[in-house]
Design a protein around this motif. Structure first.
Motif, PDB file in Angstrom:
ATOM      1  N   THR A   1       0.818  -1.212   0.000  1.00  0.00           N
ATOM      2  CA  THR A   1       0.000   0.000   0.000  1.00  0.00           C
ATOM      3  C   THR A   1       0.854   1.265   0.000  1.00  0.00           C
ATOM      4  O   THR A   1       0.556   2.231  -0.727  1.00  0.00           O
ATOM      5  N   LEU A   2       1.910   1.281   0.778  1.00  0.00           N
ATOM      6  CA  LEU A   2       2.779   2.460   0.830  1.00  0.00           C
ATOM      7  C   LEU A   2       3.494   2.687  -0.494  1.00  0.00           C
ATOM      8  O   LEU A   2       3.733   3.838  -0.899  1.00  0.00           O
ATOM      9  N   ASN A   3       3.844   1.600  -1.184  1.00  0.00           N
ATOM     10  CA  ASN A   3       4.443   1.751  -2.513  1.00  0.00           C
ATOM     11  C   ASN A   3       3.469   2.423  -3.473  1.00  0.00           C
ATOM     12  O   ASN A   3       3.843   3.328  -4.251  1.00  0.00           O
ATOM     13  N   ASN A   4       2.200   1.944  -3.415  1.00  0.00           N
ATOM     14  CA  ASN A   4       1.183   2.565  -4.267  1.00  0.00           C
ATOM     15  C   ASN A   4       0.957   4.025  -3.878  1.00  0.00           C
ATOM     16  O   ASN A   4       0.790   4.897  -4.735  1.00  0.00           O
ATOM     17  N   LEU A   5       0.950   4.266  -2.565  1.00  0.00           N
ATOM     18  CA  LEU A   5       0.746   5.634  -2.093  1.00  0.00           C
ATOM     19  C   LEU A   5       1.906   6.532  -2.524  1.00  0.00           C
ATOM     20  O   LEU A   5       1.701   7.692  -2.905  1.00  0.00           O
ATOM     21  N   TYR A   6       3.110   5.996  -2.479  1.00  0.00           N
ATOM     22  CA  TYR A   6       4.274   6.768  -2.924  1.00  0.00           C
ATOM     23  C   TYR A   6       4.123   7.172  -4.390  1.00  0.00           C
ATOM     24  O   TYR A   6       4.410   8.317  -4.774  1.00  0.00           O
ATOM     25  N   GLY A   7       3.633   6.220  -5.206  1.00  0.00           N
ATOM     26  CA  GLY A   7       3.416   6.544  -6.612  1.00  0.00           C
ATOM     27  C   GLY A   7       2.386   7.636  -6.796  1.00  0.00           C
ATOM     28  O   GLY A   7       2.553   8.526  -7.645  1.00  0.00           O
ATOM     29  N   LEU A   8       1.330   7.613  -5.996  1.00  0.00           N
ATOM     30  CA  LEU A   8       0.300   8.647  -6.098  1.00  0.00           C
ATOM     31  C   LEU A   8       0.851  10.012  -5.706  1.00  0.00           C
ATOM     32  O   LEU A   8       0.535  11.038  -6.327  1.00  0.00           O
ATOM     33  N   VAL A   9       1.669  10.024  -4.637  1.00  0.00           N
ATOM     34  CA  VAL A   9       2.231  11.289  -4.173  1.00  0.00           C
ATOM     35  C   VAL A   9       3.177  11.873  -5.210  1.00  0.00           C
ATOM     36  O   VAL A   9       3.172  13.080  -5.485  1.00  0.00           O
ATOM     37  N   VAL A  10       4.022  11.007  -5.795  1.00  0.00           N
ATOM     38  CA  VAL A  10       4.971  11.470  -6.810  1.00  0.00           C
ATOM     39  C   VAL A  10       4.225  12.066  -7.998  1.00  0.00           C
ATOM     40  O   VAL A  10       4.618  13.107  -8.548  1.00  0.00           O
ATOM     41  N   LYS A  11       3.167  11.407  -8.393  1.00  0.00           N
ATOM     42  CA  LYS A  11       2.381  11.899  -9.539  1.00  0.00           C
ATOM     43  C   LYS A  11       1.415  13.016  -9.130  1.00  0.00           C
ATOM     44  O   LYS A  11       0.684  13.541  -9.973  1.00  0.00           O
ATOM     45  N   LYS A  12       1.423  13.344  -7.827  1.00  0.00           N
ATOM     46  CA  LYS A  12       0.505  14.366  -7.304  1.00  0.00           C
ATOM     47  C   LYS A  12      -0.945  14.042  -7.626  1.00  0.00           C
ATOM     48  O   LYS A  12      -1.748  14.903  -8.004  1.00  0.00           O
ATOM     49  N   ASP A  13      -1.237  12.755  -7.488  1.00  0.00           N
ATOM     50  CA  ASP A  13      -2.600  12.276  -7.741  1.00  0.00           C
ATOM     51  C   ASP A  13      -3.528  12.822  -6.653  1.00  0.00           C
ATOM     52  O   ASP A  13      -3.220  12.736  -5.459  1.00  0.00           O
ATOM     53  N   PRO A  14      -4.674  13.398  -7.001  1.00  0.00           N
ATOM     54  CA  PRO A  14      -5.594  13.955  -5.988  1.00  0.00           C
ATOM     55  C   PRO A  14      -6.180  12.900  -5.047  1.00  0.00           C
ATOM     56  O   PRO A  14      -6.747  13.245  -4.000  1.00  0.00           O
ATOM     57  N   SER A  15      -6.060  11.615  -5.406  1.00  0.00           N
ATOM     58  CA  SER A  15      -6.614  10.578  -4.529  1.00  0.00           C
ATOM     59  C   SER A  15      -5.659  10.196  -3.405  1.00  0.00           C
ATOM     60  O   SER A  15      -6.016   9.391  -2.536  1.00  0.00           O
ATOM     61  N   ALA A  16      -4.448  10.757  -3.401  1.00  0.00           N
ATOM     62  CA  ALA A  16      -3.459  10.415  -2.380  1.00  0.00           C
ATOM     63  C   ALA A  16      -3.955  10.747  -0.963  1.00  0.00           C
ATOM     64  O   ALA A  16      -3.796   9.919  -0.052  1.00  0.00           O
ATOM     65  N   PRO A  17      -4.537  11.930  -0.692  1.00  0.00           N
ATOM     66  CA  PRO A  17      -5.025  12.209   0.672  1.00  0.00           C
ATOM     67  C   PRO A  17      -6.079  11.202   1.151  1.00  0.00           C
ATOM     68  O   PRO A  17      -6.068  10.791   2.312  1.00  0.00           O
ATOM     69  N   ASP A  18      -6.973  10.814   0.216  1.00  0.00           N
ATOM     70  CA  ASP A  18      -7.992   9.822   0.600  1.00  0.00           C
ATOM     71  C   ASP A  18      -7.348   8.489   0.960  1.00  0.00           C
ATOM     72  O   ASP A  18      -7.783   7.804   1.894  1.00  0.00           O
ATOM     73  N   ALA A  19      -6.312   8.115   0.225  1.00  0.00           N
ATOM     74  CA  ALA A  19      -5.619   6.866   0.506  1.00  0.00           C
ATOM     75  C   ALA A  19      -4.962   6.911   1.885  1.00  0.00           C
ATOM     76  O   ALA A  19      -4.973   5.931   2.630  1.00  0.00           O
ATOM     77  N   ILE A  20      -4.390   8.055   2.237  1.00  0.00           N
ATOM     78  CA  ILE A  20      -3.760   8.203   3.555  1.00  0.00           C
ATOM     79  C   ILE A  20      -4.804   8.069   4.670  1.00  0.00           C
ATOM     80  O   ILE A  20      -4.581   7.408   5.686  1.00  0.00           O
ATOM     81  N   ILE A  21      -5.963   8.702   4.469  1.00  0.00           N
ATOM     82  CA  ILE A  21      -7.037   8.613   5.463  1.00  0.00           C
ATOM     83  C   ILE A  21      -7.522   7.172   5.598  1.00  0.00           C
ATOM     84  O   ILE A  21      -7.767   6.675   6.710  1.00  0.00           O
ATOM     85  N   ASN A  22      -7.638   6.480   4.454  1.00  0.00           N
ATOM     86  CA  ASN A  22      -8.078   5.081   4.486  1.00  0.00           C
ATOM     87  C   ASN A  22      -7.089   4.207   5.259  1.00  0.00           C
ATOM     88  O   ASN A  22      -7.491   3.335   6.036  1.00  0.00           O
ATOM     89  N   ILE A  23      -5.807   4.436   5.037  1.00  0.00           N
ATOM     90  CA  ILE A  23      -4.787   3.672   5.780  1.00  0.00           C
ATOM     91  C   ILE A  23      -4.906   3.948   7.267  1.00  0.00           C
ATOM     92  O   ILE A  23      -4.841   3.037   8.100  1.00  0.00           O
ATOM     93  N   SER A  24      -5.102   5.219   7.624  1.00  0.00           N
ATOM     94  CA  SER A  24      -5.231   5.589   9.030  1.00  0.00           C
ATOM     95  C   SER A  24      -6.442   4.914   9.674  1.00  0.00           C
ATOM     96  O   SER A  24      -6.354   4.346  10.775  1.00  0.00           O
ATOM     97  N   ASP A  25      -7.588   4.957   8.979  1.00  0.00           N
ATOM     98  CA  ASP A  25      -8.802   4.322   9.507  1.00  0.00           C
ATOM     99  C   ASP A  25      -8.633   2.810   9.611  1.00  0.00           C
ATOM    100  O   ASP A  25      -9.087   2.181  10.578  1.00  0.00           O
ATOM    101  N   LEU A  26      -7.983   2.234   8.617  1.00  0.00           N
ATOM    102  CA  LEU A  26      -7.769   0.790   8.594  1.00  0.00           C
ATOM    103  C   LEU A  26      -6.926   0.344   9.784  1.00  0.00           C
ATOM    104  O   LEU A  26      -7.257  -0.615  10.496  1.00  0.00           O
ATOM    105  N   MET A  27      -5.826   1.047  10.016  1.00  0.00           N
ATOM    106  CA  MET A  27      -4.935   0.676  11.109  1.00  0.00           C
ATOM    107  C   MET A  27      -5.593   0.911  12.467  1.00  0.00           C
ATOM    108  O   MET A  27      -5.420   0.120  13.403  1.00  0.00           O
TER     109      MET A  27
END
Length: 388
Positions: A215-241
């Motif tokens: 998941t962090l690898n995928n998130l890293y790719g989103l951040v590098v590409k400045k994908d707008p879905s990156a913040p949602d992914a971070i929140i999802n990881i936080s809620d999941l954990m």
């Protein structure tokens, strides 16, 4: 439907919850015995005094005589004979068969001795249906008292006389044994559930590293590409954990929280695959599920395995999850493709699946149904749970 555990009646359940061993101390045991004999003696006295119209003092003497007879047979049987019956494996049945006639003989001998004492003291019944019964019995010889005619003739009367305390004792011991058995079963179930929760925690700890790595690898790719879905992914990881570390530590959680966890996990796993993959999650629930609870992470193993082992065939890749909640019934179904040349497993699922099945049997006995099928081109799981 699982039928390994059967429900018991409310009365028996109350007995099983009562701690007989804590209550039945030596002091309380003496009190219970005194109360039992006082109760049956009172009934016997009323029979003599009210029904047979025997004078008060004589009714007391006859009541005492009958109580002593019954006590002698009772304590000889339960505290002398019964322990030897259970110690003897070969002769136990023979002892049991001999107990009834032996008890009758003992009762009649002690009764004769007491009536002889009363007769020597000049005491007898002068009127009524039992007129002269003391003198008639006291003047008989032991040969007459213990003849087979006398024994068979008085067998019903004697058995009726000492059967009430016998019944109370047997009922009490059965209830005590039942309570102890159910208590031990409950302790075993609690221990099994505790062990399963330990396994569940272990599986969560085992899951987190490889899942977070992907998941962090995928998130890293989103951040590098400045994908707008990156913040949602971070929140999802936080809620999941937060859910796996804190919320799921209880035996049951709100269904909505479990659904949110499944959605977050699905979203993060879905990020690893291209949009052309047939990967779907369909959740359909009633409006009123705020109060409904469910054991956590029951579906998680199946979803994790589907992403881990599915979507690898050379043909049509798919992974479909369906969840419905109708009338407090939780329906879960998942199916994913598998490699065409995969060898069919002799035992479906690993430790995670076995863990789920054990938890279902403990938490939802007679209220769940699970089907696991290793099909030719897919792997299918369906689960229904009555949450009412």
């Amino acid at each position: 439907m699982d039928t390994s555990n059967q429900k018991i009646s409310p009365f028996l359940e109350k007995i099983s919850q009562f701690n007989f061993d804590k209550f039945y101390t030596p002091g309380n045991r003496v009190i219970c015995h005194i109360c039992m004999w006082a109760f049956f003696s009172m009934l016997l006295f009323f029979n003599y005094f009210l029904e047979l119209k025997i004078p008060f003092k004589l009714s007391l003497l006859l009541t005492g005589r009958g109580t002593i007879n019954n006590m002698a047979v009772f304590y000889l049987f339960f505290y002398v004979v019964v322990p030897r019956i259970f110690k003897s494996k070969v002769w136990g049945i023979v002892f049991i068969l001999l107990c009834i006639p032996a008890s009758i003989y003992v009762w009649m001998i002690i009764n004769h001795l007491q009536l002889s004492v009363l007769y020597k003291l000049g005491i007898d019944i002068q009127e009524g249906p039992l007129k002269g019964v003391i003198s008639r019995n006291a003047t008989q010889t032991y040969g007459e008292i213990l003849s087979y005619k006398a024994v068979f003739g008085n067998a019903t009367l004697v058995i009726y006389s000492f059967s009430p305390p016998f019944f109370v004792k047997i009922l009490f011991d059965i209830s005590r044994l039942f309570s102890r058995t159910i208590h031990l079963q409950k302790q075993t179930s609690d221990l099994e559930l505790q062990n399963l929760n330990i396994e569940k925690d272990f599986l969560k700890a085992q899951l987190n590293p490889h899942f977070l790595f992907n998941t962090l690898n995928n998130l890293y790719g989103l951040v590098v590409k400045k994908d707008p879905s990156a913040p949602d992914a971070i929140i999802n990881i936080s809620d999941l954990m937060a859910y796996t570390l804190y919320e799921s530590n209880t035996e049951k959680v709100l269904v909505q929280k479990e659904l949110d966890f499944i959605q977050n996990y699905f979203y993060l796993e879905r990020m690893r695959y291209t949009l052309d993959k047939d990967i779907t999650l369909d959740i359909s629930v009633e409006d009123t599920i705020d109060h409904i609870q469910i054991a956590p992470l029951l579906c998680f193993t199946f979803i994790e395995n589907a992403f881990k082992y599915g979507l690898k065939s050379t043909g049509n890749n798919f992974l479909k999850i369906s969840i419905n909640i109708v009338n407090n019934i939780f329906y879960f179904a998942i199916e994913n493709d598998k490699e065409n040349n995969a060898v069919k497993k002799t035992s479906l699922g690993g430790i995670g699946v076995k863990n789920v099945e054990k938890r279902l049997n403990l938490i939802y006995p007679n209220n769940h149904e699970i089907v696991i099928e290793d099909r030719e081109f897919s792997f299918f799981v369906s689960l229904s749970i009555n949450l009412a």
